[in-house]
Design an enzyme around this catalytic site. Structure first.
Site, PDB file in Angstrom:
ATOM      1  N   SER A  67      32.114 -69.436  13.396  1.00 30.26           N
ATOM      2  CA  SER A  67      32.417 -68.365  14.430  1.00 30.26           C
ATOM      3  C   SER A  67      31.537 -67.455  14.857  1.00 30.26           C
ATOM      4  CB  SER A  67      33.634 -68.077  14.516  1.00 30.26           C
ATOM      5  OG  SER A  67      33.944 -66.935  13.561  1.00 30.26           O
ATOM      6  N   SER A  69      32.144 -64.273  14.906  1.00 29.35           N
ATOM      7  CA  SER A  69      32.680 -63.091  14.570  1.00 29.35           C
ATOM      8  C   SER A  69      31.995 -62.104  13.837  1.00 29.35           C
ATOM      9  CB  SER A  69      34.039 -63.072  13.946  1.00 29.35           C
ATOM     10  OG  SER A  69      33.807 -63.480  12.815  1.00 29.35           O
ATOM     11  N   LYS A 124      33.994 -61.322   6.559  1.00 30.40           N
ATOM     12  CA  LYS A 124      33.872 -60.046   7.457  1.00 30.40           C
ATOM     13  C   LYS A 124      33.116 -58.961   6.600  1.00 30.40           C
ATOM     14  CE  LYS A 124      36.752 -61.894  10.339  1.00 30.40           C
ATOM     15  NZ  LYS A 124      36.369 -62.347  11.734  1.00 30.40           N
ATOM     16  N   SER A 232      36.146 -60.547  17.331  1.00 31.72           N
ATOM     17  CA  SER A 232      36.836 -60.876  15.908  1.00 31.72           C
ATOM     18  C   SER A 232      38.193 -60.575  15.436  1.00 31.72           C
ATOM     19  CB  SER A 232      35.761 -59.823  15.028  1.00 31.72           C
ATOM     20  OG  SER A 232      36.179 -60.001  13.771  1.00 31.72           O
TER      21      SER A 232
END
Length: 268
Positions: A67, A69, A124, A232
């Site tokens: 993705s 994010s 993250k 995100s």
């Protein structure tokens, strides 16, 4: 699909066949008799599976970024390498730490098991360690009362599936005051989508308001945000990352089919 578990099962099966043949079956075969296929193949694959399993479990594991994010740090389609031992040695499959080493620090790009579904791996950036008070107000990050420095780096656009081009502002953010990393801020999107906030462990440690939130990171947990701040799903919405969910630290991009110049880039 739980690939580590599948790999472990294959390792056990081929290893048992290898050992049983070495101890018993080999001596019962007539001189010059060939090994049956169900012994030959597992014995051939056992060393390979053992090496792959050991590397993935204790040294380095590859991941693919699914993705956007973490744009602009990581792009969709990046294949990355994750250091599995920098935060301690963990038993494979059950992810139980047996040897302590370093602790995650602010600014680390962390791979972890998604708290709401541990079968899914997330990536993250760590912005809060145990004991930190994290405030996000009008898209400005504040840690323990100190406003985190951000330098504007110009416009940035990227393609998001189903939405076409997304236009954002690019900033350098300095979590550790020494080295910055890039983040994206989309001025057309609210900094917090309150309707997406769930009920999560230690939810009482967070106070949400119209322009953001304040959270105190509990012991044994971390607070993580995506670099693409307005696109995100992160600790703002599903809560803290427990220490036992940590997989490792992302450190390098080793492949990208659509952009060869990204190969070999370190992850900062």
């Amino acid at each position: 699909m739980n690939f580590p578990l599948i790999l472990f099962v294959l390792l056990v099966i081929t290893g048992c066949i290898y050992l049983l043949d070495f101890l018993f079956w080999k001596n019962k075969r007539a001189e010059g008799e060939s090994e049956p296929w169900w012994i030959e193949y597992p014995k051939s694959f056992f060393p390979i599976i053992l090496i792959v399993f050991s590397l993935r479990s204790f040294v380095i594991e590859p991941f693919k970024i699914p993705s956007g994010s973490m744009i602009p740090t990581l792009l969709v389609g990046d294949f990355i390498l994750v250091n599995k031992y920098t935060y301690g040695i963990r038993l494979p499959v059950i992810n139980k730490k047996v040897i302590d080493m370093n602790e995650p620090k602010r600014g680390d790009v962390l791979v972890f098991r998604y708290p709401e579904d541990p079968s899914i791996d997330y990536i993250k950036r760590v912005v809060g360690v145990p004991g930190d008070v994290i405030t996000y107000h009008n898209k400005q990050l504040i840690i323990n009362g100190e406003v985190i420095k951000m330098d504007y780096d110009g416009d940035y656009k990227y393609v998001e599936s189903g939405h076409g081009y997304i236009y954002s502002d690019r900033y350098s953010e300095y979590l550790n005051k020494e080295e910055g990393h890039s983040i994206l801020i989309n001025q057309d999107v609210k900094g917090l989508q309150y309707s997406n906030v769930r009920d999560f462990p230690f939810r009482d440690n967070c106070k949400y308001h119209r322009t953001g939130f304040t959270c105190e990171v509990p012991p044994g947990n971390y607070f993580a945000l995506g670099d693409n701040r307005d696109s995100s799903s992160d600790s703002r919405y599903w809560g803290f990352v427990p220490e036992e969910n940590i997989v490792g630290k992302a450190f390098m991009i080793w492949w990208n089919f659509g952009s060869f110049d990204r190969i070999g880039l370190s992850i900062k």
